[in-house]
Write a protein that holds these residues in place. Structure first.
Motif, PDB file in Angstrom:
ATOM      1  N   TRP A   9       1.092  -0.879   0.121  1.00 39.07           N
ATOM      2  CA  TRP A   9      -0.163  -0.010   0.193  1.00 39.07           C
ATOM      3  C   TRP A   9       1.199   1.261   0.012  1.00 39.07           C
ATOM      4  O   TRP A   9       0.326   2.706  -0.619  1.00 39.07           O
ATOM      5  CB  TRP A   9      -0.883   0.125   1.206  1.00 39.07           C
ATOM      6  CG  TRP A   9      -1.657  -1.311   0.791  1.00 39.07           C
ATOM      7  CD1 TRP A   9      -2.445  -1.650   1.877  1.00 39.07           C
ATOM      8  CD2 TRP A   9      -3.236  -0.804   0.273  1.00 39.07           C
ATOM      9  NE1 TRP A   9      -3.708  -2.154   1.168  1.00 39.07           N
ATOM     10  CE2 TRP A   9      -4.559  -1.436   0.399  1.00 39.07           C
ATOM     11  CE3 TRP A   9      -3.865   0.773  -0.959  1.00 39.07           C
ATOM     12  CZ2 TRP A   9      -5.332  -1.586  -0.722  1.00 39.07           C
ATOM     13  CZ3 TRP A   9      -4.715   0.653  -1.528  1.00 39.07           C
ATOM     14  CH2 TRP A   9      -5.361  -0.414  -2.015  1.00 39.07           C
ATOM     15  N   SER A  13       1.152   4.098  -2.370  1.00 45.41           N
ATOM     16  CA  SER A  13       0.809   6.048  -2.303  1.00 45.41           C
ATOM     17  C   SER A  13       1.791   6.604  -2.644  1.00 45.41           C
ATOM     18  O   SER A  13       1.319   7.468  -3.494  1.00 45.41           O
ATOM     19  CB  SER A  13       0.717   5.737  -0.343  1.00 45.41           C
ATOM     20  OG  SER A  13       0.136   7.222  -0.243  1.00 45.41           O
ATOM     21  N   LEU A  16       1.217   7.093  -6.691  1.00 44.27           N
ATOM     22  CA  LEU A  16       0.230   7.849  -6.672  1.00 44.27           C
ATOM     23  C   LEU A  16       1.037   9.891  -6.682  1.00 44.27           C
ATOM     24  O   LEU A  16       0.876  10.520  -7.416  1.00 44.27           O
ATOM     25  CB  LEU A  16      -0.753   7.672  -6.341  1.00 44.27           C
ATOM     26  CG  LEU A  16      -2.141   9.091  -5.398  1.00 44.27           C
ATOM     27  CD1 LEU A  16      -3.227   8.144  -7.202  1.00 44.27           C
ATOM     28  CD2 LEU A  16      -3.193   9.152  -4.859  1.00 44.27           C
TER      29      LEU A  16
ATOM     30  N   SER B  75     -13.342  14.716   2.642  1.00 47.33           N
ATOM     31  CA  SER B  75     -12.272  13.499   1.735  1.00 47.33           C
ATOM     32  C   SER B  75     -12.362  12.502   3.399  1.00 47.33           C
ATOM     33  O   SER B  75     -11.453  11.892   2.819  1.00 47.33           O
ATOM     34  CB  SER B  75     -11.200  14.794   1.605  1.00 47.33           C
ATOM     35  OG  SER B  75     -10.531  16.308   2.255  1.00 47.33           O
ATOM     36  N   LEU B  78     -15.149  10.282   2.797  1.00 47.12           N
ATOM     37  CA  LEU B  78     -14.174   8.862   1.515  1.00 47.12           C
ATOM     38  C   LEU B  78     -13.096   7.946   2.015  1.00 47.12           C
ATOM     39  O   LEU B  78     -13.148   7.653   1.671  1.00 47.12           O
ATOM     40  CB  LEU B  78     -14.053  10.232   0.319  1.00 47.12           C
ATOM     41  CG  LEU B  78     -13.580   9.356  -1.033  1.00 47.12           C
ATOM     42  CD1 LEU B  78     -14.760   8.809  -1.496  1.00 47.12           C
ATOM     43  CD2 LEU B  78     -12.944  10.597  -1.399  1.00 47.12           C
ATOM     44  N   PHE B  79     -12.018   9.146   2.382  1.00 47.61           N
ATOM     45  CA  PHE B  79     -11.314   7.650   2.967  1.00 47.61           C
ATOM     46  C   PHE B  79     -11.121   7.101   4.141  1.00 47.61           C
ATOM     47  O   PHE B  79     -10.468   6.108   4.203  1.00 47.61           O
ATOM     48  CB  PHE B  79      -9.747   8.517   3.541  1.00 47.61           C
ATOM     49  CG  PHE B  79      -9.750   9.843   2.326  1.00 47.61           C
ATOM     50  CD1 PHE B  79      -9.932  10.294   1.515  1.00 47.61           C
ATOM     51  CD2 PHE B  79      -8.347  10.574   2.777  1.00 47.61           C
ATOM     52  CE1 PHE B  79      -9.114  10.345   0.334  1.00 47.61           C
ATOM     53  CE2 PHE B  79      -7.229  11.206   2.039  1.00 47.61           C
ATOM     54  CZ  PHE B  79      -7.973  11.767   0.993  1.00 47.61           C
ATOM     55  N   ILE B  82     -13.458   4.149   2.033  1.00 47.26           N
ATOM     56  CA  ILE B  82     -13.508   3.372   1.491  1.00 47.26           C
ATOM     57  C   ILE B  82     -11.846   3.455   1.748  1.00 47.26           C
ATOM     58  O   ILE B  82     -10.770   4.561   1.497  1.00 47.26           O
ATOM     59  CB  ILE B  82     -13.383   3.843  -0.403  1.00 47.26           C
ATOM     60  CG1 ILE B  82     -14.813   4.217  -0.539  1.00 47.26           C
ATOM     61  CG2 ILE B  82     -13.102   2.937  -1.237  1.00 47.26           C
ATOM     62  CD1 ILE B  82     -14.931   5.324  -1.686  1.00 47.26           C
ATOM     63  N   VAL B  85      -8.558   3.971  -0.862  1.00 47.74           N
ATOM     64  CA  VAL B  85      -8.109   5.456  -1.532  1.00 47.74           C
ATOM     65  C   VAL B  85      -7.277   6.161  -0.374  1.00 47.74           C
ATOM     66  O   VAL B  85      -7.021   6.470  -0.348  1.00 47.74           O
ATOM     67  CB  VAL B  85      -9.908   6.683  -1.559  1.00 47.74           C
ATOM     68  CG1 VAL B  85      -9.529   8.062  -1.562  1.00 47.74           C
ATOM     69  CG2 VAL B  85     -11.262   5.562  -2.246  1.00 47.74           C
ATOM     70  N   VAL B  88      -4.209   4.788  -0.959  1.00 44.10           N
ATOM     71  CA  VAL B  88      -3.313   5.416  -1.653  1.00 44.10           C
ATOM     72  C   VAL B  88      -3.062   6.745  -1.300  1.00 44.10           C
ATOM     73  O   VAL B  88      -1.400   7.283  -2.325  1.00 44.10           O
ATOM     74  CB  VAL B  88      -4.535   5.361  -2.953  1.00 44.10           C
ATOM     75  CG1 VAL B  88      -4.238   6.376  -4.047  1.00 44.10           C
ATOM     76  CG2 VAL B  88      -4.211   3.349  -3.121  1.00 44.10           C
ATOM     77  N   MET B  89      -3.529   7.597  -0.628  1.00 44.40           N
ATOM     78  CA  MET B  89      -3.368   8.786  -0.109  1.00 44.40           C
ATOM     79  C   MET B  89      -2.213   9.405   0.738  1.00 44.40           C
ATOM     80  O   MET B  89      -2.166  10.324   0.816  1.00 44.40           O
ATOM     81  CB  MET B  89      -4.928   9.572  -0.350  1.00 44.40           C
ATOM     82  CG  MET B  89      -5.858   9.948  -1.190  1.00 44.40           C
ATOM     83  SD  MET B  89      -4.955  10.766  -2.727  1.00 44.40           S
ATOM     84  CE  MET B  89      -4.969  12.591  -2.176  1.00 44.40           C
ATOM     85  N   GLU B 136     -11.261  11.070   8.889  1.00 43.20           N
ATOM     86  CA  GLU B 136     -11.356   9.615   8.762  1.00 43.20           C
ATOM     87  C   GLU B 136     -10.934   9.021  10.029  1.00 43.20           C
ATOM     88  O   GLU B 136     -12.019   8.213  10.309  1.00 43.20           O
ATOM     89  CB  GLU B 136      -9.881  10.208   8.196  1.00 43.20           C
ATOM     90  CG  GLU B 136      -9.421   8.303   7.492  1.00 43.20           C
ATOM     91  CD  GLU B 136      -8.488   8.581   6.717  1.00 43.20           C
ATOM     92  OE1 GLU B 136      -8.114   9.810   7.234  1.00 43.20           O
ATOM     93  OE2 GLU B 136      -7.555   7.480   6.690  1.00 43.20           O
TER      94      GLU B 136
END
Lengths: 254, 250
Positions: A9, A13, A16, B75, B78-79, B82, B85, B88-89, B136
């Protein structure tokens, strides 16, 4: 297995982030982003390497780091020291501590104009601003940590005939260490903000002054280079303090 | 009684300060006597310009807070909902988060010039990340059984957010709003002091630059009072709306 999972992951990340930077480059090349505001990673990188080659960027970075370090250490000593005094004195908690609650919501940067009158556009004004502003979170967390010490430990100290100094050094400080470390971290965040503000106001060198002057000269690449360095400073100092924290608190998690 | 004890020291200091100024007959560009400061504050409170400055700071800070809080909650939800997401961020967020909000001032200055929009953008940037992190975390800690209920009822994603997630995180969302409001005011004042020529921060700088210490301390006192009132009011509101947050109030 879990480690592998996490590592994957992290890589995703990171990928990205690279993709985002690449997208920024593509948009900048296509002139979709206005060049005057968003110079693109390549021009930012060129500004960075040019600045490092000429040495001015190194000098400014070192100036900012010196002020950040000195101001933060000063604030830590004052904050934890005063916190220890207030935290171990019933008198101070009744009479002095309420003032802290009133002063806490005051923005630390609001002190800057006052210091400007006393100290002028000088290096010591920036240092005083950082020390004074970053002192509060450290002081408050130290007092809080001291007030959470179990009464039985105080009884132990009393029955051992410990003086106030010995009680602070041997029982209270180690016991309040988790709170104090949190305060030191918060103080570092405040200190980084204040060093930038102080440098913007006084324009006595440093990254804060550098990026503000670059804005006046409409040199966007130079601004992005300075901001990126400030981000790196924030990231690295925070990570270092995090490492110190886990080491210092190792004995707690048994 | 404890409140009286707390007041004793500041009052004693003010009296000493006043006495020292009167007895020494000092004329100073840096220090003003308490009576001069209170006179200056009284004068300022009758001036429309003073209220306009107060309004500018509150309006710019408020708009920035609304924007930053909106982006941060969106956000954050969202984070939290899911997890891929959010994961990944992670690196991007963690890289941007330690950047002091004030550092983006020169960039915002190039784009927006001086004025409201400059301040709104920086306040939004600075308040967005703490709200994101808190939201979050709040979404992640929702009772798993509630998610099972949502699945059993075959709720659509929209209905799930509206009927299950938002009510569950509302108390912690308000705590995030309260913290962000404090941060927003601090950033607004800081931006005004560092560059933006509007609002109370700019008034403070002007008083300092033109060597009017009484006006400067009066403005400083006023800024402190606003910060204190904001903090107090939001805390009261939180305890009134969500009595269950009492334990975590501080």
């Amino acid at each position: 297995m879990r480690h592998l999972h996490r590592g994957l992951w992290f890589m995703a990340s990171l990928a990205l982030l690279v993709a985002l930077i690449w997208g920024w480059q593509v948009l900048a090349d296509a002139r979709i982003l206005p060049r005057a505001f968003f110079p693109g990673p390549d021009r930012t990188w060129r500004a960075l390497s040019r600045g490092f080659a000429s040495g001015t960027l190194v000098a400014d970075t070192l100036t900012t780091l010196r002020r950040l370090g000195l101001g933060w250490v000063l604030a830590s000593l004052l904050g934890v020291g005063l916190g220890a005094l207030v935290g171990t004195s019933k008198w101070a908690q009744d009479w002095v501590a309420p003032i802290f609650e009133v002063l806490r919501p005051l923005p630390a940067s609001a002190i800057a104009p006052v210091l400007l009158l006393f100290l002028g556009l000088t290096d010591s004004m920036i240092l005083t601003l950082i020390a004074f502003g970053a002192l509060w979170p450290m002081l408050l967390t130290t007092v809080h940590g001291f007030s959470n010490i179990h009464p039985r430990r105080k009884e132990v100290a009393r029955s051992l005939g410990m003086g106030r100094g010995a009680f602070i050094a041997k029982i209270a400080l180690p016991g309040a260490l988790p709170d104090i470390m949190g305060g030191l971290r918060l103080g570092l965040t405040v200190a980084l903000i204040l060093v930038v503000v102080g440098e913007m106001i006084t324009v006595q060198g440093g990254l804060g002054a550098r990026i503000l002057l670059a804005a006046r000269a409409f040199n966007a690449a130079e601004i992005f280079a300075g901001v990126a360095l400030l981000g790196v400073i924030g990231l690295v100092t925070n990570a270092l303090l995090g490492l110190v924290e886990t080491r210092a608190l190792r004995w707690q998690r048994r | 009684m404890t409140a009286l004890k707390g007041l004793a020291l500041p009052v004693a200091l003010l009296v000493l300060w006043q006495l020292a100024v009167v007895l020494s007959g000092m004329q100073s560009d840096t220090i003003a006597a308490p009576d001069a400061i209170f006179a200056a504050l009284g004068r300022a409170l009758t001036e429309p310009a003073f209220w306009a400055d107060t309004g500018d700071t509150l309006a710019a800070g408020g708009m920035g807070l609304a924007l930053g809080f909106g982006l941060g909650t969106l956000s954050g939800v969202l984070f939290g909902l899911i997890p891929p997401v959010g994961r990944v961020m992670r690196v991007t967020v963690e890289l941007l988060r330690p950047l002091p909000a004030i550092a983006i001032l020169p960039i915002a200055l190039l784009i927006f010039g001086f004025g409201y929009r400059l301040e709104v953008a920086i306040v939004a940037f600075g308040t967005c990340f703490p709200v994101l992190v808190l939201t979050e975390a709040a979404v992640r800690q929702i009772e798993p059984r509630l998610s099972e209920v949502a699945r059993a009822l075959a709720l659509s994603p929209g209905a799930r957010v509206r009927k299950i997630v938002l009510p569950a995180v509302l108390p912690r969302l308000f705590v995030a709003l309260r913290l962000a409001a404090g941060i927003g005011l601090i950033i607004a004042i800081t931006v005004e002091i560092a560059a933006n020529p509007i609002g109370l921060g700019a008034r403070l700088m002007q008083a300092s630059n033109s060597l009017r210490p009484a006006d400067m301390y009066a403005t400083l006192f006023w800024i402190g009072a606003i910060g204190w009132a904001l903090n107090w009011g939001m805390l009261r509101l939180q305890l009134w709306l969500f009595p269950a947050t009492r334990g975590a109030a501080q």
